[in-house]
Design an enzyme around this catalytic site. Structure first.
Site, PDB file in Angstrom:
ATOM      1  N   TYR A  82      35.430  37.989  56.442  1.00  0.00           N
ATOM      2  CA  TYR A  82      36.483  38.961  56.134  1.00  0.00           C
ATOM      3  C   TYR A  82      36.496  39.290  54.641  1.00  0.00           C
ATOM      4  O   TYR A  82      36.506  40.462  54.258  1.00  0.00           O
ATOM      5  CB  TYR A  82      37.841  38.413  56.584  1.00  0.00           C
ATOM      6  CG  TYR A  82      39.000  39.300  56.190  1.00  0.00           C
ATOM      7  CD1 TYR A  82      39.290  40.454  56.926  1.00  0.00           C
ATOM      8  CD2 TYR A  82      39.790  39.012  55.091  1.00  0.00           C
ATOM      9  CE1 TYR A  82      40.338  41.284  56.563  1.00  0.00           C
ATOM     10  CE2 TYR A  82      40.841  39.834  54.719  1.00  0.00           C
ATOM     11  CZ  TYR A  82      41.109  40.971  55.461  1.00  0.00           C
ATOM     12  OH  TYR A  82      42.147  41.803  55.089  1.00  0.00           O
ATOM     13  N   ASP A 110      50.700  44.236  56.098  1.00  0.00           N
ATOM     14  CA  ASP A 110      50.174  44.143  54.734  1.00  0.00           C
ATOM     15  C   ASP A 110      50.824  45.207  53.863  1.00  0.00           C
ATOM     16  O   ASP A 110      50.448  46.375  53.948  1.00  0.00           O
ATOM     17  CB  ASP A 110      48.647  44.345  54.780  1.00  0.00           C
ATOM     18  CG  ASP A 110      47.989  44.121  53.428  1.00  0.00           C
ATOM     19  OD1 ASP A 110      48.690  44.005  52.425  1.00  0.00           O
ATOM     20  OD2 ASP A 110      46.747  44.079  53.408  1.00  0.00           O
ATOM     21  N   ASP A 113      45.723  39.207  43.529  1.00  0.00           N
ATOM     22  CA  ASP A 113      45.438  37.894  44.124  1.00  0.00           C
ATOM     23  C   ASP A 113      46.452  37.624  45.235  1.00  0.00           C
ATOM     24  O   ASP A 113      47.461  36.957  45.005  1.00  0.00           O
ATOM     25  CB  ASP A 113      45.557  36.786  43.060  1.00  0.00           C
ATOM     26  CG  ASP A 113      44.518  36.884  41.958  1.00  0.00           C
ATOM     27  OD1 ASP A 113      43.623  37.738  42.036  1.00  0.00           O
ATOM     28  OD2 ASP A 113      44.625  36.099  40.996  1.00  0.00           O
ATOM     29  N   ASP A 126      46.904  35.435  52.113  1.00  0.00           N
ATOM     30  CA  ASP A 126      46.941  35.959  53.482  1.00  0.00           C
ATOM     31  C   ASP A 126      47.082  34.815  54.477  1.00  0.00           C
ATOM     32  O   ASP A 126      46.561  33.710  54.252  1.00  0.00           O
ATOM     33  CB  ASP A 126      45.641  36.708  53.813  1.00  0.00           C
ATOM     34  CG  ASP A 126      45.612  38.121  53.244  1.00  0.00           C
ATOM     35  OD1 ASP A 126      46.463  38.453  52.397  1.00  0.00           O
ATOM     36  OD2 ASP A 126      44.719  38.886  53.649  1.00  0.00           O
TER      37      ASP A 126
END
Lengths: 123, 123
Positions: A14, A38, A95, A98
């Site tokens: 990913y 997101d 930065d 996730d």
């Protein structure tokens, strides 16, 4: 359940695809019915078609990524990474952290990205 | 909704309390009906009494913590940190990634800790 190694391999793919792949490369890692939120708190993108449209926004941009750390727990992972995007003379460095869930084949079933505009560094 | 600064302040208090506070100090940061899933995939501890019992296990140990990075998104945060625990001559170092949700007063309503035994470094 996918093994921790399988999950870590998908996370690496990913990060590589976000750094230098096409939107199709990224979306191929997601299960058909996956969801992407997101950043966290925004309306989720549901299903591969919606997720493809989301990643197509970054496809034309010059990008690079770096994976910092991955923590796997059960069928989930949390990971911190850096994504640098160039837009003309401007560089945007972010930065995020996730969180992903995975199915038995280590395909991504859900992604939630923790970051806000405050975390974006422009140079 | 709590501000990002309020949420970051609660995260710092949490890391400080895990490093050198009592179980009661830690639990005071949680709302009465909060849940703790540590590590992700294990049975959640529900409510302050259960959460207190969970943190009492580390209370007698010599501990230190260090906060690495915090990412706030909406009423949630993800953060990476280090916790070092001493048990006799042995030192256990763990760098988890935690995800928390917060109420309007920036009290913790949920915590999920991403780590596994593989991530524990013994010295």
């Amino acid at each position: 359940m996918a093994t921790a190694d399988d999950i870590r391999a998908t996370v690496r793919k990913y990060i590589d695809a976000v750094g230098s792949g096409s939107a199709a490369d990224i979306v191929a890692l997601y299960r058909e019915d996956a969801t992407v939120e997101d950043p966290v708190g925004s309306e989720p993108h549901v299903g591969r078609a919606a997720i493809l449209a989301f990643y197509q926004a970054i496809e034309p941009l010059e990008r690079s990524t770096e994976l910092f750390s991955v923590r796997v727990a059960g069928n989930s992972a949390a990971f911190s990474f850096r994504v640098v995007t160039k837009f003309g003379e401007q560089t945007f460095t972010l930065d995020p952290i996730d969180v992903m869930t995975f199915d038995e084949d280590a395909r991504i079933t859900g992604m939630r990205a923790f970051w806000s505009q405050d975390d974006m560094v422009t140079g």
